[in-house]
Design an enzyme around this catalytic site. Sequence first.
Site, mmCIF file in Angstrom:
data_model
loop_
_atom_site.group_PDB
_atom_site.id
_atom_site.type_symbol
_atom_site.label_atom_id
_atom_site.label_comp_id
_atom_site.label_asym_id
_atom_site.label_seq_id
_atom_site.Cartn_x
_atom_site.Cartn_y
_atom_site.Cartn_z
ATOM 1 N N GLU A 1 12.417 -4.308 15.875
ATOM 2 C CA GLU A 1 13.616 -3.972 16.212
ATOM 3 C C GLU A 1 14.291 -2.552 15.206
ATOM 4 O O GLU A 1 15.223 -1.769 16.159
ATOM 5 C CB GLU A 1 14.448 -4.828 15.609
ATOM 6 C CG GLU A 1 15.612 -4.952 15.474
ATOM 7 C CD GLU A 1 16.887 -4.961 17.608
ATOM 8 O OE1 GLU A 1 16.986 -4.022 17.969
ATOM 9 O OE2 GLU A 1 16.556 -6.443 18.270
ATOM 10 N N ALA B 1 0.950 -0.859 0.002
ATOM 11 C CA ALA B 1 0.454 0.185 0.022
ATOM 12 C C ALA B 1 0.956 1.385 0.261
ATOM 13 O O ALA B 1 2.162 1.106 0.579
ATOM 14 C CB ALA B 1 -0.847 -0.129 1.487
ATOM 15 N N GLU C 1 11.439 12.234 10.244
ATOM 16 C CA GLU C 1 10.592 11.788 10.461
ATOM 17 C C GLU C 1 9.671 13.259 9.155
ATOM 18 O O GLU C 1 9.921 14.197 8.638
ATOM 19 C CB GLU C 1 10.250 12.089 11.772
ATOM 20 C CG GLU C 1 10.472 11.119 12.487
ATOM 21 C CD GLU C 1 10.568 9.509 12.560
ATOM 22 O OE1 GLU C 1 8.861 9.109 12.448
ATOM 23 O OE2 GLU C 1 11.637 8.853 12.364
ATOM 24 N N ASP D 1 10.715 11.949 19.245
ATOM 25 C CA ASP D 1 11.280 11.164 18.870
ATOM 26 C C ASP D 1 11.943 10.311 19.307
ATOM 27 O O ASP D 1 11.634 8.678 19.702
ATOM 28 C CB ASP D 1 12.042 10.874 17.509
ATOM 29 C CG ASP D 1 11.842 9.457 16.344
ATOM 30 O OD1 ASP D 1 11.311 8.733 16.031
ATOM 31 O OD2 ASP D 1 13.702 8.981 16.640
ATOM 32 N N VAL E 1 13.185 1.182 17.209
ATOM 33 C CA VAL E 1 14.370 1.846 17.563
ATOM 34 C C VAL E 1 16.076 1.602 17.352
ATOM 35 O O VAL E 1 17.097 0.638 17.485
ATOM 36 C CB VAL E 1 14.257 1.615 18.753
ATOM 37 C CG1 VAL E 1 15.759 2.516 20.221
ATOM 38 C CG2 VAL E 1 13.201 1.685 20.353
ATOM 39 N N LYS F 1 7.732 3.093 15.737
ATOM 40 C CA LYS F 1 8.190 3.931 17.183
ATOM 41 C C LYS F 1 6.995 4.834 18.117
ATOM 42 O O LYS F 1 6.551 4.795 18.845
ATOM 43 C CB LYS F 1 9.629 4.998 17.752
ATOM 44 C CG LYS F 1 9.538 5.278 17.028
ATOM 45 C CD LYS F 1 10.013 5.013 15.791
ATOM 46 C CE LYS F 1 10.663 6.722 14.511
ATOM 47 N NZ LYS F 1 12.110 6.604 13.527
ATOM 48 N N GLY G 1 18.095 2.600 14.568
ATOM 49 C CA GLY G 1 17.886 1.883 13.571
ATOM 50 C C GLY G 1 18.607 0.466 13.068
ATOM 51 O O GLY G 1 17.942 -0.433 13.517
ATOM 52 N N ARG H 1 0.284 5.756 -1.051
ATOM 53 C CA ARG H 1 -0.270 6.841 -1.044
ATOM 54 C C ARG H 1 -0.902 7.437 -2.360
ATOM 55 O O ARG H 1 -1.680 7.657 -2.620
ATOM 56 C CB ARG H 1 0.148 7.808 0.365
ATOM 57 C CG ARG H 1 -1.264 8.938 0.384
ATOM 58 C CD ARG H 1 -0.634 10.403 1.620
ATOM 59 N NE ARG H 1 0.907 10.550 1.591
ATOM 60 C CZ ARG H 1 1.391 10.337 2.418
ATOM 61 N NH1 ARG H 1 0.596 10.816 3.493
ATOM 62 N NH2 ARG H 1 2.714 10.917 2.886
ATOM 63 N N LYS I 1 11.563 6.660 21.673
ATOM 64 C CA LYS I 1 12.153 5.518 21.193
ATOM 65 C C LYS I 1 12.277 5.093 22.856
ATOM 66 O O LYS I 1 12.442 3.677 23.572
ATOM 67 C CB LYS I 1 13.659 5.598 20.715
ATOM 68 C CG LYS I 1 13.080 5.662 19.375
ATOM 69 C CD LYS I 1 13.777 6.449 18.163
ATOM 70 C CE LYS I 1 13.892 6.501 16.876
ATOM 71 N NZ LYS I 1 14.826 7.427 16.823
HETATM 72 P P1 NAP Z 1 8.662 7.682 4.173
HETATM 73 O O1 NAP Z 1 9.797 7.200 3.395
HETATM 74 O O2 NAP Z 1 7.732 8.810 4.344
HETATM 75 O O3 NAP Z 1 7.029 6.669 4.225
HETATM 76 C C1 NAP Z 1 5.726 6.739 3.614
HETATM 77 C C2 NAP Z 1 5.166 5.392 2.839
HETATM 78 O O4 NAP Z 1 4.125 5.366 3.620
HETATM 79 C C3 NAP Z 1 5.366 6.398 1.861
HETATM 80 O O5 NAP Z 1 5.611 5.078 0.734
HETATM 81 C C4 NAP Z 1 3.991 6.715 1.629
HETATM 82 O O6 NAP Z 1 3.069 6.848 0.161
HETATM 83 C C5 NAP Z 1 2.938 5.614 2.277
HETATM 84 N N1 NAP Z 1 2.088 5.708 3.425
HETATM 85 C C6 NAP Z 1 1.677 7.101 4.019
HETATM 86 N N2 NAP Z 1 0.844 7.513 3.996
HETATM 87 C C7 NAP Z 1 -0.433 6.235 3.248
HETATM 88 C C8 NAP Z 1 -1.556 6.067 3.568
HETATM 89 N N3 NAP Z 1 -2.349 7.023 3.789
HETATM 90 N N4 NAP Z 1 -2.021 4.498 2.785
HETATM 91 C C9 NAP Z 1 -0.897 4.151 2.122
HETATM 92 N N5 NAP Z 1 0.269 4.626 2.029
HETATM 93 C C10 NAP Z 1 0.795 5.391 2.784
HETATM 94 O O7 NAP Z 1 8.203 7.256 5.983
HETATM 95 P P2 NAP Z 1 10.192 6.070 5.879
HETATM 96 O O8 NAP Z 1 10.664 7.316 6.378
HETATM 97 O O9 NAP Z 1 9.743 5.168 5.340
HETATM 98 O O10 NAP Z 1 9.297 6.024 7.546
HETATM 99 C C11 NAP Z 1 8.630 4.496 7.547
HETATM 100 C C12 NAP Z 1 8.428 4.178 9.035
HETATM 101 O O11 NAP Z 1 9.456 3.944 9.859
HETATM 102 C C13 NAP Z 1 8.044 5.590 10.410
HETATM 103 O O12 NAP Z 1 7.156 4.491 11.623
HETATM 104 C C14 NAP Z 1 9.055 5.882 10.941
HETATM 105 O O13 NAP Z 1 9.018 6.448 12.193
HETATM 106 C C15 NAP Z 1 10.034 4.655 10.793
HETATM 107 N N6 NAP Z 1 11.039 4.774 10.733
HETATM 108 C C16 NAP Z 1 12.214 5.367 9.303
HETATM 109 C C17 NAP Z 1 13.202 5.532 10.036
HETATM 110 C C18 NAP Z 1 13.926 6.498 8.598
HETATM 111 O O14 NAP Z 1 15.423 6.305 8.709
HETATM 112 N N7 NAP Z 1 13.390 6.587 7.671
HETATM 113 C C19 NAP Z 1 13.664 4.887 10.863
HETATM 114 C C20 NAP Z 1 13.596 4.059 11.777
HETATM 115 C C21 NAP Z 1 12.217 3.715 11.431
HETATM 116 P P3 NAP Z 1 4.093 7.228 -0.635
HETATM 117 O O15 NAP Z 1 4.958 6.283 -0.573
HETATM 118 O O16 NAP Z 1 3.229 6.866 -2.020
HETATM 119 O O17 NAP Z 1 4.037 8.468 0.326
HETATM 120 N N1 HSE Z 2 13.623 10.311 11.975
HETATM 121 C C1 HSE Z 2 14.966 8.680 13.014
HETATM 122 C C2 HSE Z 2 15.703 9.781 13.862
HETATM 123 C C3 HSE Z 2 14.101 7.843 12.220
HETATM 124 O O1 HSE Z 2 16.159 10.564 13.032
HETATM 125 O O2 HSE Z 2 16.532 9.084 14.336
HETATM 126 C C4 HSE Z 2 15.082 6.637 12.394
HETATM 127 O O3 HSE Z 2 14.548 6.249 13.586
#
Ligand code: NAP
Ligand code: HSE
Length: 434
Positions: free
Chosen positions: A129, A43, A190, A201, A132, A105, A134, A45, A205
């Site tokens: 995992e 899925a 984020e 954030d 928190v 998280k 990465g 967006r 964690k």
């Molecule tokens: P992101 O790049 O913004 O990706 C979010 C994804 O979810 C996108 O593919 C988006 O679709 C999809 N999405 C959002 N709303 C939606 C909806 N209503 N219906 C269907 N799909 C939807 O975010 P991310 O950085 O990958 O982070 C994702 C999660 O991992 C978050 O909880 C974040 O806190 C966590 N996280 C992130 C990191 C990091 O380093 N980035 C590290 C650890 C944890 P589109 O692609 O079409 O916009």
């Molecule tokens: N935004 C988060 C960070 C992603 O910078 O640590 C990893 O959880």
Amino acid sequence: MKTIKLGLLGLGTVGGGTLKILQENADILSQRVPARFEVKRIAVRDLNKPRTVDTGGIALTDQPFTVVNDPEIDVVVELMGGTTLARELVLSAIDNGKHIVTANKALLAEHGEEVFAAAERKGVQVAYEAAVAGGIPIIKALREGLAANRIDWLAGIINGTGNYILTELKQPGADFATVLKNAQALGYAEADPTFDVEGIDAAHKLTILASLAFGIPLQFDKVYTEGISAISADDMRFAAMLGYEIKHLGLAKRTDAGVSLRVHPTLVPKSVLLAQVSGVMNAVMTHGDQVGPTLYYGPGAGAGPTASAVVADLVDVARTMDCKAHAQVPMLGLGNRQNLTVLGMDEVRCACYLRFLAKDVPGVLAKFSGVLAQAGISVEHMHQEPCDDESGDALVVLITDEVTEAAMNRAISKLESLDEIDGAVQRIRIETLN
Ligand code: NAP
Ligand code: HSE
């Protein structure tokens, strides 16, 4: 060989990284689990957004409930973020008997009690995992590797964006807005970067780490939270001059009175390993009653490191999904969790760095020390230098000894009420981590 069907919610930084590992390391994974992962649905967006990973043969949808309601899907991998729709989707998936792997998280810190209880009732796993630090396997370390210990405290750099910003700001001419933009472009931040900058954030964690370390419920609302936005170039310069680095730490400590949970900028002596962790790297230091100190270090954000943790969870789920609950590692480490008192911030004791602008007239330093002495606070170090403007003011920096937060708050209010001090007093807490 058995096929485990996956449904992904999200194909952004972490979702894209996860699909890439599943594709590139399919052979390695099939040697580690007697099964093959097949991504059936994803899925997103925006169905028209260009993707950097190959989605051939996978049904992409903008209707996420079609993923969690697909009876063929065994594991839902939630990589969307947010706490509203993500909560509904995860609870529905659990209700449909699916295992969950998530990097979210915020969801676990704010709704984890509900999510884990639902999973236990249904006999499915929630693996997290990636939520928190990465790529660091800190959940496994606390829940399994340190299971013999009573954890006394932990301290961590647990937000990659914040640590990247603090590191980059040390470069001459660097400005906050540009550095934050770079962190966003690198996929670290984020969706709402104030979560990174204002410490939310890291507080999410810390909530999870503290629950695992002390066996307490997930209590995000009890974490004292301060971000890095008030840290100035002067603070960085003075900290370095005095032998410290400024790090944004999550701290969870157990005392006889209860546990303290806090996230704030912290002066850490340069000689401590945590002080040397820079850029997007994270590190978590723990202190166990038997093992003593241990330290875990690695990349804290970004596609590859986070997806590495997501896929490791998929391997764990695949290895144990056919086992009865009693043969699995409890999701939060303990069967029965304890209700330890969470101390109010007023009760926490810290040495502090104070910085303020003062009128450069004879006798002011004695006046400031007098205010602190009246509050029962000793000054360990004092530094004064003229401001490089026409004001005639001086920048004053004090290092105090350890004092309760309540006493320090009272002393700061008194200092701020003096005619000789211009503006607010900056306070940064100090931790020696030994
Ligand atoms: P992101 O790049 O913004 O990706 C979010 C994804 O979810 C996108 O593919 C988006 O679709 C999809 N999405 C959002 N709303 C939606 C909806 N209503 N219906 C269907 N799909 C939807 O975010 P991310 O950085 O990958 O982070 C994702 C999660 O991992 C978050 O909880 C974040 O806190 C966590 N996280 C992130 C990191 C990091 O380093 N980035 C590290 C650890 C944890 P589109 O692609 O079409 O916009
Ligand atoms: N935004 C988060 C960070 C992603 O910078 O640590 C990893 O959880």
